[in-house]
Design a protein around this motif. Structure first.
Motif, PDB file in Angstrom:
ATOM      1  N   VAL A 142       0.835  -1.201   0.000  1.00 17.70           N
ATOM      2  CA  VAL A 142       0.000   0.000   0.000  1.00 17.70           C
ATOM      3  C   VAL A 142       0.869   1.250   0.000  1.00 17.70           C
ATOM      4  N   GLN A 143       1.994   1.183   0.720  1.00 17.97           N
ATOM      5  CA  GLN A 143       2.877   2.345   0.824  1.00 17.97           C
ATOM      6  C   GLN A 143       3.436   2.769  -0.535  1.00 17.97           C
ATOM      7  N   VAL A 144       3.564   1.820  -1.472  1.00 19.29           N
ATOM      8  CA  VAL A 144       4.050   2.156  -2.815  1.00 19.29           C
ATOM      9  C   VAL A 144       3.149   3.205  -3.463  1.00 19.29           C
ATOM     10  N   PHE A 145       1.858   3.175  -3.124  1.00 20.39           N
ATOM     11  CA  PHE A 145       0.927   4.157  -3.678  1.00 20.39           C
ATOM     12  C   PHE A 145       1.213   5.570  -3.197  1.00 20.39           C
ATOM     13  N   ALA A 146       2.056   5.719  -2.177  1.00 21.55           N
ATOM     14  CA  ALA A 146       2.400   7.050  -1.687  1.00 21.55           C
ATOM     15  C   ALA A 146       3.320   7.784  -2.648  1.00 21.55           C
ATOM     16  N   ALA A 147       3.894   7.064  -3.614  1.00 20.44           N
ATOM     17  CA  ALA A 147       4.708   7.719  -4.639  1.00 20.44           C
ATOM     18  C   ALA A 147       3.791   8.517  -5.558  1.00 20.44           C
ATOM     19  N   ALA A 148       4.217   9.707  -5.953  1.00 19.44           N
ATOM     20  CA  ALA A 148       3.410  10.528  -6.853  1.00 19.44           C
ATOM     21  C   ALA A 148       3.170   9.757  -8.144  1.00 19.44           C
ATOM     22  N   GLY A 149       2.028   9.983  -8.737  1.00 18.70           N
ATOM     23  CA  GLY A 149       1.651   9.217  -9.925  1.00 18.70           C
ATOM     24  C   GLY A 149       2.390   9.624 -11.184  1.00 18.70           C
ATOM     25  N   PRO A 150       2.167   8.858 -12.266  1.00 20.25           N
ATOM     26  CA  PRO A 150       2.901   9.086 -13.511  1.00 20.25           C
ATOM     27  C   PRO A 150       2.540  10.375 -14.226  1.00 20.25           C
ATOM     28  N   LEU A 151       1.432  11.011 -13.840  1.00 15.88           N
ATOM     29  CA  LEU A 151       1.056  12.273 -14.472  1.00 15.88           C
ATOM     30  C   LEU A 151       1.546  13.475 -13.689  1.00 15.88           C
ATOM     31  N   SER A 152       2.327  13.225 -12.626  1.00 12.66           N
ATOM     32  CA  SER A 152       2.831  14.327 -11.814  1.00 12.66           C
ATOM     33  C   SER A 152       3.772  15.193 -12.619  1.00 12.66           C
ATOM     34  N   ASP A 153       3.682  16.511 -12.388  1.00  7.96           N
ATOM     35  CA  ASP A 153       4.610  17.433 -13.048  1.00  7.96           C
ATOM     36  C   ASP A 153       6.021  17.270 -12.522  1.00  7.96           C
ATOM     37  N   ASP A 154       6.151  16.768 -11.292  1.00  3.71           N
ATOM     38  CA  ASP A 154       7.467  16.532 -10.706  1.00  3.71           C
ATOM     39  C   ASP A 154       8.102  15.364 -11.445  1.00  3.71           C
ATOM     40  N   ASP A 155       9.382  15.473 -11.810  1.00  5.43           N
ATOM     41  CA  ASP A 155      10.025  14.416 -12.580  1.00  5.43           C
ATOM     42  C   ASP A 155      10.494  13.271 -11.692  1.00  5.43           C
ATOM     43  N   GLY A 156      10.021  13.234 -10.511  1.00  2.08           N
ATOM     44  CA  GLY A 156      10.352  12.151  -9.596  1.00  2.08           C
ATOM     45  C   GLY A 156       9.852  12.542  -8.225  1.00  2.08           C
TER      46      GLY A 156
END
Length: 256
Positions: A142-156
């Protein structure tokens, strides 16, 4: 036989960290193509959703995560883990179906896609030698979902999702879901908005689901590769996170 043949191979921690950093930085590249397809920016996507949907998004995400935890784990009894490309293809087909009817069908598809993504993350955990039935591994999934998604403007994303840990208590899973849901709600809101684009709904739905599946597969590989490296390399996990952050030119994240 030489006695050295029976000794475990030395783990090259730096080389493995380099591989993990490369995978981390490459994740989410498909999201840029999705944004080019539908036009606009990630921030602007949420503004396209009706106000009632935006208000209820976090609750819907929490419910989807709770349902996904049960369904993903139960499905392991009947359906084996699949190859990455097949997961991406199935997810894309689901996204196309969800986007074909606009926002109503996209909303109905949301918990199904969340279950698939969680099941994919569990499969990656198995690849790295972890037991998905373990409570701590379920928390990690579940914690993996805490990563920003693929459409995030942040490049990581920041590396917080790698270091966040909670005590294993009876209410720990609800605590993890409550912690992850607000951020995931923003991410899934972007996906819903992309699928709601007139005419392009099915195409955008397939593209966003492909991007999401690819992204969270990569994030899961990063997450569980770091866990395994901490064990195999006998290096504290928080030290590995700090070293990975430095390799990527980021500020090391404190354990929370």
């Amino acid at each position: 036989m030489d006695i050295t043949d029976t000794l475990p191979a030395t783990v090259d921690v730096e080389a493995q960290l380099d591989q993990i950093a490369a995978r981390y930085q490459a994740a989410g590249g498909v999201g840029i193509h999705v944004l080019n397809l539908i036009g606009g920016s990630a921030d602007g996507l949420l503004d396209r959703l009706p106000a009632p949907v935006r208000r209820n998004l976090e609750g819907a995400t929490t419910k989807a995560l709770e349902q996904a935890m049960k369904a993903a784990h139960t499905s392991r009894t009947y359906v084996p883990d699949q190859k990455d490309w097949l997961n991406q293809a199935v997810s894309a087909a689901m996204g196309a179906a969800g986007g074909a009817g606009g926002l109503p069908t996209a909303l109905a598809e949301l918990p199904v896609t969340t279950t698939l993504l969680l099941r994919v993350i569990q499969g990656v955990a198995v690849e790295h030698g972890f037991d998905p039935a373990s409570e701590s591994v379920q928390f990690d999934c579940v914690q993996v979902f805490a990563a920003a998604g693929p459409l995030s403007d942040d490049d990581g994303v920041d590396l917080g999702f790698l270091s966040a840990r909670l005590a294993l208590t009876g209410k720990a899973m609800q605590a993890v879901i409550a912690r992850v849901a607000p951020q995931l709600a923003v991410v899934l809101g972007q996906k819903l908005a992309a699928q709601a684009v007139p005419v392009l709904g099915a195409v955008a739905g397939a593209a966003t689901n492909y991007a999401f599946t690819s992204y969270y597969q990569d994030m899961a590989h990063v997450h569980f590769a770091m866990r395994k490296l901490a064990i195999d390399g006998d290096v504290p996990h928080d030290q590995l996170v700090a070293r990975l952050a430095l390799k990527m030119g980021r500020v090391p994240v404190r354990e929370v």
